[in-house]
Design a protein around this motif. Sequence first.
Motif, PDB file in Angstrom:
ATOM      1  N   VAL A 301       1.026  -0.881   0.151  1.00 48.25           N
ATOM      2  CA  VAL A 301       0.087   0.007   0.073  1.00 48.25           C
ATOM      3  C   VAL A 301       0.689   1.464  -0.041  1.00 48.25           C
ATOM      4  O   VAL A 301       2.034   1.258   0.726  1.00 48.25           O
ATOM      5  CB  VAL A 301      -0.879   0.165   1.158  1.00 48.25           C
ATOM      6  N   VAL A 302       0.690   2.108  -0.989  1.00 44.07           N
ATOM      7  CA  VAL A 302       1.521   3.304  -1.226  1.00 44.07           C
ATOM      8  C   VAL A 302       0.702   4.695  -0.417  1.00 44.07           C
ATOM      9  O   VAL A 302      -0.523   4.717  -1.317  1.00 44.07           O
ATOM     10  CB  VAL A 302       1.947   3.359  -2.436  1.00 44.07           C
ATOM     11  N   VAL A 309       6.712   9.917   1.134  1.00 43.16           N
ATOM     12  CA  VAL A 309       6.039   8.578   0.915  1.00 43.16           C
ATOM     13  C   VAL A 309       6.313   7.477   1.814  1.00 43.16           C
ATOM     14  O   VAL A 309       7.257   7.494   2.505  1.00 43.16           O
ATOM     15  CB  VAL A 309       6.235   8.051  -0.512  1.00 43.16           C
ATOM     16  N   ASP A 310       4.906   6.785   2.260  1.00 47.83           N
ATOM     17  CA  ASP A 310       5.157   5.858   3.053  1.00 47.83           C
ATOM     18  C   ASP A 310       4.512   4.276   2.348  1.00 47.83           C
ATOM     19  O   ASP A 310       3.724   4.545   1.651  1.00 47.83           O
ATOM     20  CB  ASP A 310       4.500   5.908   4.452  1.00 47.83           C
ATOM     21  N   VAL A 311       5.175   3.180   2.876  1.00 47.39           N
ATOM     22  CA  VAL A 311       4.682   2.281   2.134  1.00 47.39           C
ATOM     23  C   VAL A 311       4.425   1.183   3.291  1.00 47.39           C
ATOM     24  O   VAL A 311       5.101   1.103   4.257  1.00 47.39           O
ATOM     25  CB  VAL A 311       5.528   1.474   1.269  1.00 47.39           C
ATOM     26  N   SER A 312       3.392   0.331   3.184  1.00 45.91           N
ATOM     27  CA  SER A 312       3.041  -0.834   3.917  1.00 45.91           C
ATOM     28  C   SER A 312       3.223  -2.008   3.011  1.00 45.91           C
ATOM     29  O   SER A 312       2.516  -2.245   1.787  1.00 45.91           O
ATOM     30  CB  SER A 312       1.616  -0.738   4.163  1.00 45.91           C
ATOM     31  N   ARG A 315      -0.470  -5.119   4.110  1.00 50.85           N
ATOM     32  CA  ARG A 315      -1.773  -4.552   3.566  1.00 50.85           C
ATOM     33  C   ARG A 315      -2.387  -3.580   4.597  1.00 50.85           C
ATOM     34  O   ARG A 315      -3.362  -3.551   4.798  1.00 50.85           O
ATOM     35  CB  ARG A 315      -2.711  -5.761   3.550  1.00 50.85           C
ATOM     36  N   GLY A 316      -1.431  -2.733   5.004  1.00 50.08           N
ATOM     37  CA  GLY A 316      -1.774  -1.549   5.752  1.00 50.08           C
ATOM     38  C   GLY A 316      -1.660  -1.727   7.287  1.00 50.08           C
ATOM     39  O   GLY A 316      -2.174  -0.813   7.905  1.00 50.08           O
ATOM     40  N   ARG A 317      -1.056  -2.577   7.722  1.00 50.95           N
ATOM     41  CA  ARG A 317      -1.268  -2.818   9.288  1.00 50.95           C
ATOM     42  C   ARG A 317       0.136  -2.139   9.818  1.00 50.95           C
ATOM     43  O   ARG A 317       0.049  -1.372  10.712  1.00 50.95           O
ATOM     44  CB  ARG A 317      -0.896  -4.436   9.583  1.00 50.95           C
TER      45      ARG A 317
END
Length: 360
Positions: A301-302, A309-312, A315-317
């Motif tokens: 998830v971007v 910018v942050d990424v997971s 799946r967003g946890r």
Amino acid sequence: MRRTLGTLAALLLAVGLVPGSTSSSVGAEPGSDPARTRWKPVPVDTDQQLRGLDAVSGRVAWVGGSEGGVWRTTDAGATWQDVSPPGADGLLFRDIEAADARTALAMTIGEGRDSRIYRTDDAGRTWTRTFVNRDPRAFYDCLAMWPGDRRGLAMSDPVNGRFRILSTTDGGRSWRVLPRAGMPRAEGEFGFAASGTCLVTAGRHRAYLASGGARARVFATRDDGRTWRATDSTLPASEAGGVFSLAFRGRGVGVAVGGDFELEDDGVDRAALTRDGGRTWTNAGDLSGYRSGVDFWRSWVVAVGPGGVDVSRDRGRTWKPFRAGPAGGYDSVQCVPAACWASGPAGQVARLVVRTGQPA
């Protein structure tokens, strides 16, 4: 959102006067693929801030600007064609919904008649103005279409205490205001027209609307916008803050991001996660700062914002900063399997691509 939205535009336009770096960096590829990813700058030759964005494929995308400009590319950003609608000079294009390389809707925001929707089906050679807001109380923020469908919705800040919803069933050729009875009362809330993703669709009949202000909630519909249910997110509410962007994968998994645009570096509790289609939301931890756009990409998830910018990868946890981007960050992000597209100040556009030796 009126006064706060004007403040948002002014603040982030100031950010846009400082161009970001155009150098490429390398980061980790989503999932277990050993290939790498990188932001590849593909800027538009303009000083306009590009908050309107829709990605059709790894090669086709459309962007909309802060002074009436619309551009499209069909060669992965190597060249951009100016397809701005005539008579739109000075208008704020904040949302683009493109069906393919030829067909797109472009929405401008503002009070009264400044809120408009334009449609093209000939790659931007001609445009039809299919909606003009004639209610001075309305201020439209976001537009969303169901993929592969002729149905779609647009949303306005509350009028007489309730968010106003427009509906189309003919691909945006015509619009009608839906009855307000199915919309819960807004409690000092409004939408943020920061990236075109304060309203998103999911599945066949679901859509989600994000709010901020006195409360930071997510409104959900399962019947094409006729009735809605409002649920508190875990994001803090404030006069300049709340939920700015939503993204959903499948029927149940969704991510909400936001923050306070006056506290750009504050990322505490700025992400929320749902696994049940928006019935409940849980805190998804901290981001690196305020984020105005989010989308799913492969196993990532971007989330993007003016500060970075942050990424997971789960799946967003949980979230981590992604350093492979221009120093100034982005405002909007839209992802397709081949690439993520991001856009922002001073004509910045980039593609987050997988480096595999083949064009994305």
